[in-house]
Scaffold this motif. Structure first.
Motif, PDB file in Angstrom:
ATOM      1  N   MET A   1      -8.498 -47.281  58.854  1.00 29.24           N
ATOM      2  CA  MET A   1      -7.570 -47.563  57.861  1.00 29.24           C
ATOM      3  C   MET A   1      -6.736 -49.060  58.271  1.00 29.24           C
ATOM      4  O   MET A   1      -6.457 -49.276  59.595  1.00 29.24           O
ATOM      5  CB  MET A   1      -6.363 -46.621  58.123  1.00 29.24           C
ATOM      6  CG  MET A   1      -5.262 -46.604  57.168  1.00 29.24           C
ATOM      7  SD  MET A   1      -5.940 -46.089  55.575  1.00 29.24           S
ATOM      8  CE  MET A   1      -6.439 -44.100  55.814  1.00 29.24           C
ATOM      9  N   ILE A   2      -6.606 -49.760  57.397  1.00 28.00           N
ATOM     10  CA  ILE A   2      -5.696 -51.097  57.598  1.00 28.00           C
ATOM     11  C   ILE A   2      -4.299 -50.789  58.052  1.00 28.00           C
ATOM     12  O   ILE A   2      -3.860 -49.811  57.803  1.00 28.00           O
ATOM     13  CB  ILE A   2      -5.831 -52.283  56.420  1.00 28.00           C
ATOM     14  CG1 ILE A   2      -5.195 -51.571  54.996  1.00 28.00           C
ATOM     15  CG2 ILE A   2      -7.301 -52.305  56.292  1.00 28.00           C
ATOM     16  CD1 ILE A   2      -5.174 -52.566  53.970  1.00 28.00           C
ATOM     17  N   GLY A   3      -3.670 -51.804  58.133  1.00 29.80           N
ATOM     18  CA  GLY A   3      -2.139 -51.836  58.672  1.00 29.80           C
ATOM     19  C   GLY A   3      -1.320 -52.002  57.500  1.00 29.80           C
ATOM     20  O   GLY A   3      -1.726 -51.521  56.275  1.00 29.80           O
ATOM     21  N   THR A   4      -0.066 -52.332  57.810  1.00 31.47           N
ATOM     22  CA  THR A   4       1.014 -52.516  56.513  1.00 31.47           C
ATOM     23  C   THR A   4       1.466 -53.904  56.474  1.00 31.47           C
ATOM     24  O   THR A   4       2.602 -53.872  55.788  1.00 31.47           O
ATOM     25  CB  THR A   4       2.297 -51.347  56.965  1.00 31.47           C
ATOM     26  OG1 THR A   4       2.602 -51.700  58.252  1.00 31.47           O
ATOM     27  CG2 THR A   4       1.623 -49.977  56.702  1.00 31.47           C
ATOM     28  N   SER A   5       1.145 -54.951  57.070  1.00 26.23           N
ATOM     29  CA  SER A   5       1.509 -56.165  57.077  1.00 26.23           C
ATOM     30  C   SER A   5       1.377 -56.767  55.567  1.00 26.23           C
ATOM     31  O   SER A   5       0.357 -56.205  54.847  1.00 26.23           O
ATOM     32  CB  SER A   5       0.824 -57.002  57.959  1.00 26.23           C
ATOM     33  OG  SER A   5      -0.397 -57.261  57.651  1.00 26.23           O
ATOM     34  N   PRO A   7      -0.060 -59.823  54.710  1.00 19.77           N
ATOM     35  CA  PRO A   7      -1.277 -60.287  54.492  1.00 19.77           C
ATOM     36  C   PRO A   7      -2.330 -59.295  54.103  1.00 19.77           C
ATOM     37  O   PRO A   7      -3.133 -59.316  53.244  1.00 19.77           O
ATOM     38  CB  PRO A   7      -1.866 -60.985  55.871  1.00 19.77           C
ATOM     39  CG  PRO A   7      -0.543 -61.381  56.346  1.00 19.77           C
ATOM     40  CD  PRO A   7       0.580 -60.227  56.042  1.00 19.77           C
ATOM     41  N   GLU A   8      -2.177 -58.004  54.756  1.00 18.04           N
ATOM     42  CA  GLU A   8      -3.337 -56.714  54.591  1.00 18.04           C
ATOM     43  C   GLU A   8      -2.803 -56.474  52.997  1.00 18.04           C
ATOM     44  O   GLU A   8      -3.613 -56.000  52.397  1.00 18.04           O
ATOM     45  CB  GLU A   8      -3.098 -55.891  55.617  1.00 18.04           C
ATOM     46  CG  GLU A   8      -3.515 -56.027  57.015  1.00 18.04           C
ATOM     47  CD  GLU A   8      -3.405 -55.357  58.000  1.00 18.04           C
ATOM     48  OE1 GLU A   8      -4.048 -54.733  58.675  1.00 18.04           O
ATOM     49  OE2 GLU A   8      -1.940 -55.047  58.083  1.00 18.04           O
ATOM     50  N   TYR A   9      -1.446 -56.473  52.698  1.00 16.23           N
ATOM     51  CA  TYR A   9      -1.173 -55.785  51.496  1.00 16.23           C
ATOM     52  C   TYR A   9      -1.944 -56.767  50.241  1.00 16.23           C
ATOM     53  O   TYR A   9      -2.425 -55.985  49.268  1.00 16.23           O
ATOM     54  CB  TYR A   9       0.356 -55.938  51.331  1.00 16.23           C
ATOM     55  CG  TYR A   9       0.932 -55.567  49.745  1.00 16.23           C
ATOM     56  CD1 TYR A   9       0.703 -54.246  49.799  1.00 16.23           C
ATOM     57  CD2 TYR A   9       1.454 -56.700  49.042  1.00 16.23           C
ATOM     58  CE1 TYR A   9       1.410 -53.935  48.469  1.00 16.23           C
ATOM     59  CE2 TYR A   9       2.003 -56.389  47.974  1.00 16.23           C
ATOM     60  CZ  TYR A   9       1.909 -55.008  47.391  1.00 16.23           C
ATOM     61  OH  TYR A   9       2.316 -54.459  45.966  1.00 16.23           O
ATOM     62  N   VAL A  14      -6.082 -57.864  46.247  1.00 19.06           N
ATOM     63  CA  VAL A  14      -7.031 -58.442  45.761  1.00 19.06           C
ATOM     64  C   VAL A  14      -8.399 -57.747  45.603  1.00 19.06           C
ATOM     65  O   VAL A  14      -9.164 -57.918  44.632  1.00 19.06           O
ATOM     66  CB  VAL A  14      -7.508 -59.794  46.611  1.00 19.06           C
ATOM     67  CG1 VAL A  14      -8.557 -60.613  46.226  1.00 19.06           C
ATOM     68  CG2 VAL A  14      -6.311 -60.889  46.285  1.00 19.06           C
ATOM     69  N   CYS A  15      -8.690 -57.142  46.557  1.00 22.54           N
ATOM     70  CA  CYS A  15     -10.162 -56.373  46.507  1.00 22.54           C
ATOM     71  C   CYS A  15      -9.999 -55.467  45.634  1.00 22.54           C
ATOM     72  O   CYS A  15     -10.962 -54.979  44.798  1.00 22.54           O
ATOM     73  CB  CYS A  15     -10.104 -55.797  47.848  1.00 22.54           C
ATOM     74  SG  CYS A  15     -10.523 -56.610  49.386  1.00 22.54           S
ATOM     75  N   ILE A  16      -8.771 -54.721  45.416  1.00 23.75           N
ATOM     76  CA  ILE A  16      -8.795 -53.493  44.267  1.00 23.75           C
ATOM     77  C   ILE A  16      -8.857 -54.242  42.867  1.00 23.75           C
ATOM     78  O   ILE A  16      -9.671 -53.594  42.121  1.00 23.75           O
ATOM     79  CB  ILE A  16      -7.495 -52.926  44.427  1.00 23.75           C
ATOM     80  CG1 ILE A  16      -7.463 -52.005  45.651  1.00 23.75           C
ATOM     81  CG2 ILE A  16      -7.143 -51.988  43.040  1.00 23.75           C
ATOM     82  CD1 ILE A  16      -6.187 -51.305  45.991  1.00 23.75           C
ATOM     83  N   VAL A  17      -8.139 -55.169  42.489  1.00 20.25           N
ATOM     84  CA  VAL A  17      -8.116 -55.913  41.142  1.00 20.25           C
ATOM     85  C   VAL A  17      -9.527 -56.437  41.132  1.00 20.25           C
ATOM     86  O   VAL A  17     -10.311 -56.102  40.006  1.00 20.25           O
ATOM     87  CB  VAL A  17      -7.094 -57.182  41.163  1.00 20.25           C
ATOM     88  CG1 VAL A  17      -7.521 -57.979  39.993  1.00 20.25           C
ATOM     89  CG2 VAL A  17      -5.697 -56.323  41.373  1.00 20.25           C
ATOM     90  N   GLY A  18     -10.180 -57.014  42.127  1.00 19.89           N
ATOM     91  CA  GLY A  18     -11.685 -57.688  41.892  1.00 19.89           C
ATOM     92  C   GLY A  18     -12.576 -56.709  41.524  1.00 19.89           C
ATOM     93  O   GLY A  18     -13.466 -56.639  40.733  1.00 19.89           O
ATOM     94  N   LEU A  19     -12.502 -55.316  42.279  1.00 21.09           N
ATOM     95  CA  LEU A  19     -13.423 -54.339  42.021  1.00 21.09           C
ATOM     96  C   LEU A  19     -13.326 -53.511  40.782  1.00 21.09           C
ATOM     97  O   LEU A  19     -14.021 -53.181  39.923  1.00 21.09           O
ATOM     98  CB  LEU A  19     -13.336 -53.417  43.144  1.00 21.09           C
ATOM     99  CG  LEU A  19     -14.122 -54.166  44.468  1.00 21.09           C
ATOM    100  CD1 LEU A  19     -13.897 -53.228  45.703  1.00 21.09           C
ATOM    101  CD2 LEU A  19     -15.691 -54.204  44.180  1.00 21.09           C
ATOM    102  N   VAL A 382       2.613 -47.818  47.803  1.00 24.12           N
ATOM    103  CA  VAL A 382       3.422 -48.896  48.047  1.00 24.12           C
ATOM    104  C   VAL A 382       2.753 -49.792  49.291  1.00 24.12           C
ATOM    105  O   VAL A 382       2.831 -50.904  48.817  1.00 24.12           O
ATOM    106  CB  VAL A 382       4.809 -48.402  48.296  1.00 24.12           C
ATOM    107  CG1 VAL A 382       5.882 -49.473  48.747  1.00 24.12           C
ATOM    108  CG2 VAL A 382       5.347 -47.505  47.385  1.00 24.12           C
ATOM    109  N   SER A 383       2.566 -49.318  50.190  1.00 21.29           N
ATOM    110  CA  SER A 383       2.035 -50.343  51.388  1.00 21.29           C
ATOM    111  C   SER A 383       0.481 -50.421  51.384  1.00 21.29           C
ATOM    112  O   SER A 383      -0.052 -49.951  50.764  1.00 21.29           O
ATOM    113  CB  SER A 383       2.458 -49.659  52.535  1.00 21.29           C
ATOM    114  OG  SER A 383       1.972 -48.392  52.705  1.00 21.29           O
TER     115      SER A 383
END
Length: 535
Positions: A1-5, A7-9, A14-19, A382-383
């Motif tokens: 699981m990634i964090g909440t910063s 840059p990670e957001y 970007v990953c979600i939109v691209g896929l 949200v995060s």
């Protein structure tokens, strides 16, 4: 699981939109090409790779995703109705373990105001939760009234008659919500699966496939299945096995959680047989490991999730193949895998061979609370970590269908009594975005006879034994109930004992992050290795 910063957001968006938008763009391109050029659209005007991706993504969306989504909307086949006595006991256990009754009710009703949650709304929820059905009350209305009355006592106020505007979460009756996955995404899943295969092979694990006739029942295809000589004795269940050579230690059965398979667990599994990063050459130090694969929750297109009895039967076949009929084993599981743990504990022929248990980020304990169902299936992200959970896990076709049509909370819930006196360690994370880990920790550590040192002469004070061996501390009670603001700090920092129920608390970790750090992994490995010493 990634964090909440931040840059990670942005990275995850970007990953979600691209896929996610690759398929709509491919459809628009193909449609406009046909409209503008008619039969000549077949003659490509852009690089061939783009044409191939556009056509493939369009066909996959139209010919696979849309019909498969419609197919997955079929009604759930609910388990048989529990008896009246079983329902009463289950309701009592649930009511006795609700930390905040108002928050409990509001969350099951998707955040509705209490004034909108009225008597008939509550009955609709109870019909799903305890009677495995929808529709209006029938001859069960008298029993429903009993439960509503007890809930009023819990709330400390009457529940108004009639219907309100609230809508409750009824996981196995509501629509199966899912989002399209592009072919590019499945290519990524296949590549990660191959990396996992190579890594586990390197660390001495053998991949056991199902029959080759089932090769096309799993997508993306696992071409490594064509090159392994190890076969699973089960029809549906594949697994990884590392031979058990120790004559003084127990082997381990591990079940993963929702995700991309065993890739996040490769370091954890490989380190189970190493000390300080160095693997022992002593055969008596080699603990056998069976790592079960649950494909319907591993971001694949495959068969539906197996029922409780069928899954237990297949796991039993696998264990008999490698462990034999008498061999005890340590049972370890993560997240969704803790639901499988519940099923195994309630299967008499398997339960008698289960030794100590390790539950990592358990979702099955206090499953009657709304947090797991709401946070995983209904919360608007949200995060960054919430977006990752929502798109890549919650909205996956296989995961969504499993949770919406094959996840029956009253079969999956695990109570302390189900442990039947076994030693158990639960690993909980303070920033878990799925589970109310504080409630779970309180429930597991609330052991008046074994944890509390005894009541003092003063009726409003209680003495707490400090497990580190120092002097006991005294905590004040509020009207006869424990002051959890103080005791929270005690159970979260309590040293691991190895007897009864233990909790390992990771204050700054999120769900599944315990596997990311070597330090936190080694804590779990130390517990499992200690449990393996039991004969």
């Amino acid at each position: 699981m990634i964090g909440t910063s931040k840059p990670e957001y942005y990275f995850i968006l970007v990953c979600i939109v691209g896929l996610h938008y690759l398929a709509p763009l491919a459809l628009i391109y193909c449609a406009s090409n046909i409209i503008l050029h008619g039969i000549k659209a077949a003659a490509y005007r852009v690089p061939l790779i783009i044409e191939v991706i556009a056509v493939a993504e369009s066909l996959f969306f139209l010919c696979v995703f849309l019909p498969y989504r419609a197919y997955l909307q079929r009604e759930a086949v609910h388990p048989p109705l529990p008896t009246y006595e079983e329902r009463k006991e289950l309701f009592r256990l649930c009511n006795d373990n609700i930390p905040n009754p108002e928050a409990y009710l509001r969350k099951w009703f998707l955040g509705a105001e209490l004034s909108e949650i009225r008597r008939e709304n509550v009955k609709e929820f109870l019909l799903w939760a305890f009677f495995n059905r929808g529709g209006p009350p029938r001859d069960d209305d008298e029993e429903l009234e009993e439960y509503v009355s007890e809930m009023e006592q819990l709330l400390g106020r009457p529940i108004e008659p009639g219907w309100g505007n609230a809508k409750c979460l009824r996981l196995t009756l509501d629509e199966v919500k899912m989002l399209h996955r592009s072919l590019v995404w499945y290519l990524c899943v296949g590549f990660v699966d191959f990396l996992t295969y190579m890594t586990l092979l390197y660390h001495g694990f053998h991949f056991h496939r199902t029959r080759l006739s089932r090769f096309f029942t799993l997508f993306p295809f696992r071409f490594q299945s064509l090159f392994t000589s190890y076969h699973s004795p089960a029809k549906h269940t594949m697994y990884w096995h590392r031979p058990h050579t120790s004559k003084t230690k127990l082997p381990v059965l591990f079940v993963h959680g929702i995700g991309i398979g065993y890739y996040p667990y490769t370091n954890f599994l490989s380190e189970l047989n190493s000390t300080a990063g160095i693997e022992s050459s002593n055969p008596d130090e080699q603990v056998g490991i069976i790592a079960i694969e649950i494909m319907p929750v591993s971001f694949r297109i495959t068969h539906h999730a197996l029922g409780r009895e069928e899954l237990c039967a297949e796991i039993d076949q696998i264990m008999l193949e490698h462990f034999g009929p008498e061999q005890k084993f340590v049972l370890a599981s993560h997240s969704y895998g803790t639901v499988v743990t519940t099923h195994l504990l309630k299967n008499p022929s398997i339960a008698k061979r289960i030794g100590p248990i390790v539950l990592i980020d358990p979702v099955s304990i206090l499953l009657h609370l709304p947090d797991v169902a709401y946070n995983f299936t209904r919360r608007l992200p949200v995060s960054a970590n919430e977006h990752q959970l929502h798109y890549f896990a919650s909205m996956d076709m296989g995961v969504s269908h499993t949770l919406s049509r094959h996840f029956f909370w009253n079969q999956n819930i695990l109570w302390k009594d189900d442990l039947d006196g076994r030693r158990m360690t639960a690993s909980l994370s303070g920033r878990d975005l799925i589970v109310d880990t504080t409630a779970v920790g309180r429930y597991l550590c609330d052991r008046p006879k074994s944890v509390l040192g005894g009541y003092t002469d003063e009726p409003d004070l209680v003495s707490i034994e400090d497990p580190s061996g120092s002097e006991s501390s005294t905590l004040r009670l509020r009207g006869g109930e424990m002051d959890y603001e103080n005791i929270d700090q005690e159970w979260k920092s309590r040293a691991w004992q190895g007897t009864g129920i233990d909790v390992i608390w990771h204050q700054d970790l999120d769900h599944a992050q315990v596997f990311d750090s070597r330090t936190s992994r080694l804590k779990l490995i130390a517990v499992i290795r200690a449990y393996c010493e039991e004969r």
